[in-house]
Scaffold this active site. Structure first.
Site, PDB file in Angstrom:
ATOM      1  N   MET A  13     -58.410 -52.638  45.680  1.00 29.81           N
ATOM      2  CA  MET A  13     -57.116 -51.942  45.573  1.00 29.81           C
ATOM      3  C   MET A  13     -57.283 -50.470  45.916  1.00 29.81           C
ATOM      4  O   MET A  13     -58.301 -49.862  45.584  1.00 29.81           O
ATOM      5  CB  MET A  13     -56.556 -52.110  44.164  1.00 29.81           C
ATOM      6  CG  MET A  13     -56.201 -53.555  43.836  1.00 29.81           C
ATOM      7  SD  MET A  13     -55.732 -53.813  42.111  1.00 29.81           S
ATOM      8  CE  MET A  13     -57.340 -53.900  41.337  1.00 29.81           C
TER       9      MET A  13
ATOM     10  N   MET B 133     -50.041 -64.909  44.671  1.00 28.34           N
ATOM     11  CA  MET B 133     -50.227 -64.096  43.475  1.00 28.34           C
ATOM     12  C   MET B 133     -49.192 -64.489  42.428  1.00 28.34           C
ATOM     13  O   MET B 133     -47.994 -64.476  42.695  1.00 28.34           O
ATOM     14  CB  MET B 133     -50.124 -62.609  43.803  1.00 28.34           C
ATOM     15  CG  MET B 133     -51.247 -62.113  44.696  1.00 28.34           C
ATOM     16  SD  MET B 133     -51.482 -60.316  44.564  1.00 28.34           S
ATOM     17  CE  MET B 133     -52.139 -60.190  42.890  1.00 28.34           C
TER      18      MET B 133
ATOM     19  N   HIS C 141     -60.203 -60.034  48.541  1.00 29.09           N
ATOM     20  CA  HIS C 141     -58.745 -59.889  48.572  1.00 29.09           C
ATOM     21  C   HIS C 141     -58.423 -58.408  48.724  1.00 29.09           C
ATOM     22  O   HIS C 141     -58.626 -57.611  47.804  1.00 29.09           O
ATOM     23  CB  HIS C 141     -58.172 -60.463  47.270  1.00 29.09           C
ATOM     24  CG  HIS C 141     -56.717 -60.223  47.076  1.00 29.09           C
ATOM     25  ND1 HIS C 141     -56.092 -60.384  45.847  1.00 29.09           N
ATOM     26  CD2 HIS C 141     -55.733 -59.831  47.931  1.00 29.09           C
ATOM     27  CE1 HIS C 141     -54.810 -60.116  45.965  1.00 29.09           C
ATOM     28  NE2 HIS C 141     -54.569 -59.759  47.219  1.00 29.09           N
TER      29      HIS C 141
ATOM     30  N   ASP D 173     -53.750 -66.714  42.023  1.00 29.30           N
ATOM     31  CA  ASP D 173     -54.428 -65.601  41.360  1.00 29.30           C
ATOM     32  C   ASP D 173     -53.442 -64.882  40.451  1.00 29.30           C
ATOM     33  O   ASP D 173     -52.419 -64.362  40.907  1.00 29.30           O
ATOM     34  CB  ASP D 173     -54.967 -64.638  42.425  1.00 29.30           C
ATOM     35  CG  ASP D 173     -55.677 -63.429  41.839  1.00 29.30           C
ATOM     36  OD1 ASP D 173     -55.830 -63.346  40.605  1.00 29.30           O
ATOM     37  OD2 ASP D 173     -56.095 -62.555  42.629  1.00 29.30           O
TER      38      ASP D 173
ATOM     39  N   MET E 227     -56.006 -55.534  48.776  1.00 30.32           N
ATOM     40  CA  MET E 227     -54.688 -55.009  48.408  1.00 30.32           C
ATOM     41  C   MET E 227     -54.639 -53.557  48.845  1.00 30.32           C
ATOM     42  O   MET E 227     -54.577 -52.630  48.034  1.00 30.32           O
ATOM     43  CB  MET E 227     -54.472 -55.155  46.896  1.00 30.32           C
ATOM     44  CG  MET E 227     -54.294 -56.590  46.454  1.00 30.32           C
ATOM     45  SD  MET E 227     -54.270 -56.809  44.656  1.00 30.32           S
ATOM     46  CE  MET E 227     -56.027 -57.024  44.348  1.00 30.32           C
TER      47      MET E 227
ATOM     48  N   ASP F 237     -61.473 -58.228  44.149  1.00 33.35           N
ATOM     49  CA  ASP F 237     -60.166 -57.577  44.301  1.00 33.35           C
ATOM     50  C   ASP F 237     -60.360 -56.129  44.708  1.00 33.35           C
ATOM     51  O   ASP F 237     -61.008 -55.346  44.003  1.00 33.35           O
ATOM     52  CB  ASP F 237     -59.394 -57.627  42.981  1.00 33.35           C
ATOM     53  CG  ASP F 237     -58.871 -59.023  42.673  1.00 33.35           C
ATOM     54  OD1 ASP F 237     -58.192 -59.595  43.537  1.00 33.35           O
ATOM     55  OD2 ASP F 237     -59.150 -59.537  41.569  1.00 33.35           O
TER      56      ASP F 237
ATOM     57  N   SER G 124     -62.909 -63.531  39.172  1.00 37.08           N
ATOM     58  CA  SER G 124     -62.639 -62.204  39.728  1.00 37.08           C
ATOM     59  C   SER G 124     -63.510 -61.172  39.041  1.00 37.08           C
ATOM     60  O   SER G 124     -63.431 -60.994  37.818  1.00 37.08           O
ATOM     61  CB  SER G 124     -61.171 -61.827  39.545  1.00 37.08           C
ATOM     62  OG  SER G 124     -60.972 -60.457  39.870  1.00 37.08           O
TER      63      SER G 124
ATOM     64  N   HIS H  88     -64.689 -63.890  43.539  1.00 34.04           N
ATOM     65  CA  HIS H  88     -63.472 -63.231  44.024  1.00 34.04           C
ATOM     66  C   HIS H  88     -63.588 -61.724  43.819  1.00 34.04           C
ATOM     67  O   HIS H  88     -63.948 -61.257  42.732  1.00 34.04           O
ATOM     68  CB  HIS H  88     -62.252 -63.762  43.271  1.00 34.04           C
ATOM     69  CG  HIS H  88     -60.953 -63.301  43.837  1.00 34.04           C
ATOM     70  ND1 HIS H  88     -60.366 -63.873  44.948  1.00 34.04           N
ATOM     71  CD2 HIS H  88     -60.108 -62.321  43.437  1.00 34.04           C
ATOM     72  CE1 HIS H  88     -59.217 -63.282  45.207  1.00 34.04           C
ATOM     73  NE2 HIS H  88     -59.048 -62.317  44.308  1.00 34.04           N
TER      74      HIS H  88
END
Length: 236
Positions: free
Chosen positions: A56, A156, A85, A194, A87, A54, A27, A52
Site C-alpha cells: 500500500m 476484496m 497485491h 481477501d 494497492m 499487501d 497475509s 500473500h
C-alpha cells in the site's frame, strides 16, 4: 461434477464441492515485522499454500506498508508462491521492480492505471501470473474484457487499507457472479477473496466459488504454535 450455483441455502449449510481445492494465503500484513523471515517460514511449515503480500502506498489505499525490498528479503525464506497485491497508483512504474524482487503473482486494481489491459499484459511479459483486483465498490462487470488476460481475480471483501476489518456480506454475491463468468467462459483462473476471512466466513466464501482465501489476522493469531491449527480451521 459441476460446481453448485450460489444460493443462500448453500451458504447457510456451508456446502463445499469435494473436488474444490482451496488454497490458503496468509497475509504477512498481520505478521510480526520484527521477525518477518521467521514468520514466513513458520506459516509455510504450518501448511500455507501461498504467501500473500499487501503493498500500500498511502495514496490508493489509506496506509503505507512495504515495497519491493521486503519482497526480495522474504523470497529466500519460502519456496511457496509469493502472491503480491499492489494497492498503489499509478502502478505501472513499479511492476518490473516487484517482478525482479521475486513475486510469482502480481495483482493490480482496475482503477490503478489508465490502461489496465496493457498493465496486465506487461505483468505476463515479465513471466509472472497476472491478477486483477476488485474493491467492494468495483462491479464484477469490470472484468468483461479482462478475463482472457488474467490468471487470478481477487475480490476484496473489505475496503483496502488495514487488516482486521469486518467481512462485507454482499461480497459473496460478487464472488458467485465471477465464478459463473469464469466457469461459463471455460477459463483457468484462480478466484481469491481477501478481507475478514476467518473460520466463520471462509466456508461461505468457498461455497460462493472462491478457491483461494487470504487471511492475515485469522492466521497469525496466537503465535507460531497456533498457525497450523489456524490454517486448518480456514480450510473447513
Amino acid at each position: 461434477m459441476r460446481r453448485l450455483p450460489y444460493k443462500s441455502s448453500v451458504l447457510q449449510h456451508r456446502l463445499i464441492m469435494p473436488q474444490q481445492h482451496v488454497r490458503i494465503a496468509p497475509s504477512i500484513l498481520s505478521a510480526d515485522f520484527a521477525k518477518l523471515g521467521e514468520e514466513v517460514r513458520s506459516v509455510d511449515a504450518a501448511g500455507a499454500d501461498w504467501i500473500h503480500v499487501d503493498v500500500m502506498d498511502g495514496h490508493f489505499a489509506p496506509n503505507i506498508s512495504i515495497g519491493p525490498g521486503v519482497v526480495k528479503a522474504i523470497r529466500p525464506h519460502t519456496a511457496k508462491p509469493l502472491d503480491v497485491h499492489l494497492m498503489i497508483a499509478p502502478v505501472d512504474p513499479y511492476l518490473d521492480a516487484f517482478a525482479e524482487a521475486g513475486a510469482d503473482t502480481i495483482s493490480i486494481h482496475v482503477e490503478a492505471g489508465p490502461l489496465i489491459h496493457r498493465s496486465l499484459q506487461h505483468i505476463r511479459s515479465l513471466g509472472k501470473r497476472a491478477g486483477v483486483v476488485l474493491t467492494p465498490q468495483t462491479p464484477a462487470k469490470a472484468l468483461d474484457y479482462l478475463l482472457e488476460s488474467v490468471d487470478l481475480v481477487l475480490v476484496m471483501s473489505v475496503n483496502p487499507g488495514f487488516g482486521g476489518q469486518v467481512f462485507i456480506e454482499n461480497s459473496l454475491r460478487k464472488v458467485a457472479s465471477i465464478r459463473t463468468m469464469i466457469d461459463k467462459g471455460g477459463y483457468t483462473i484462480d478466484l481469491e477473496v481477501d478481507g475478514g476471512i476467518d473460520p466463520a466466513t471462509a466456508p461461505r466464501a468457498i461455497a460462493a466459488g472462491a478457491d483461494v482465501l487470504v487471511a492475515g489476522t485469522a492466521t497469525f493469531r496466537g503465535g507460531p504454535a497456533a498457525y497450523a491449527a489456524n490454517i486448518a480451521a480456514l480450510r473447513g
